[in-house]
Scaffold this motif. Sequence first.
Motif, PDB file in Angstrom:
ATOM      1  N   VAL A 126      19.318   9.497  13.809  1.00 54.72           N
ATOM      2  CA  VAL A 126      20.287   8.981  15.121  1.00 54.72           C
ATOM      3  C   VAL A 126      20.758   7.568  14.969  1.00 54.72           C
ATOM      4  N   ARG A 130      24.849   7.314  15.515  1.00 53.82           N
ATOM      5  CA  ARG A 130      25.118   6.817  16.902  1.00 53.82           C
ATOM      6  C   ARG A 130      25.177   5.413  17.110  1.00 53.82           C
ATOM      7  N   TYR A 137      14.217  11.252  22.837  1.00 53.11           N
ATOM      8  CA  TYR A 137      14.697  12.216  21.997  1.00 53.11           C
ATOM      9  C   TYR A 137      14.562  13.413  22.273  1.00 53.11           C
ATOM     10  N   ASN A 143      18.306  14.652  19.308  1.00 54.56           N
ATOM     11  CA  ASN A 143      19.300  13.665  19.694  1.00 54.56           C
ATOM     12  C   ASN A 143      18.668  12.624  20.510  1.00 54.56           C
ATOM     13  N   GLN A 145      18.570  10.394  23.748  1.00 55.71           N
ATOM     14  CA  GLN A 145      19.125  10.524  25.095  1.00 55.71           C
ATOM     15  C   GLN A 145      18.519   9.667  26.011  1.00 55.71           C
TER      16      GLN A 145
END
Length: 165
Positions: A126, A130, A137, A143, A145
């Motif tokens: 990740v 990103r 997560y 992902n 968050q």
Amino acid sequence: LDQNDKIYKDLVSARDGKKEFASHFGYVNLFPLFFGYIEKDSPELDKLLDHMSSTAKIWSDYGLLSLSRDDSKYMRTRDAYWGGPIWIPLNYLALRGLKLYYYDNEKARKIYDKLRENVIRNVCLVKEKRGFFYEQYNQDNGNGQKNYPFTGWTAAVLPIIYEKY
């Protein structure tokens, strides 16, 4: 310790004022493991390890979930903040606890090795994709968050990498 199922649980007040065990399973049940309070060959440890490593409970390919998938509150609270997502500092504590049993318990060793791999792989993937560490997560896809950049407690992945507990 709930003697009925050999799982450590919170005591809560029932409507009649009596104390009863909470029915939820998640991070809160792992605290005796985090700090090595469970005997290494006990049925309590074996049962807890079974729950930890069950995909029907809190196991995922990204880290341990905050609340069991089979819980009535799983992802059902207002923002599901503690209702399922993965938190790196609590996975750190789980790995720390598992490491205490690593040489004496084969099941703990296998769970430790796989959980450590899952957490490191996901957080690094990740971050690479990103560019950030996240507060938590996603329990379904890994992902990042909520808040970012959130280097704070998610930086606990570094002592996980170096096995500094």
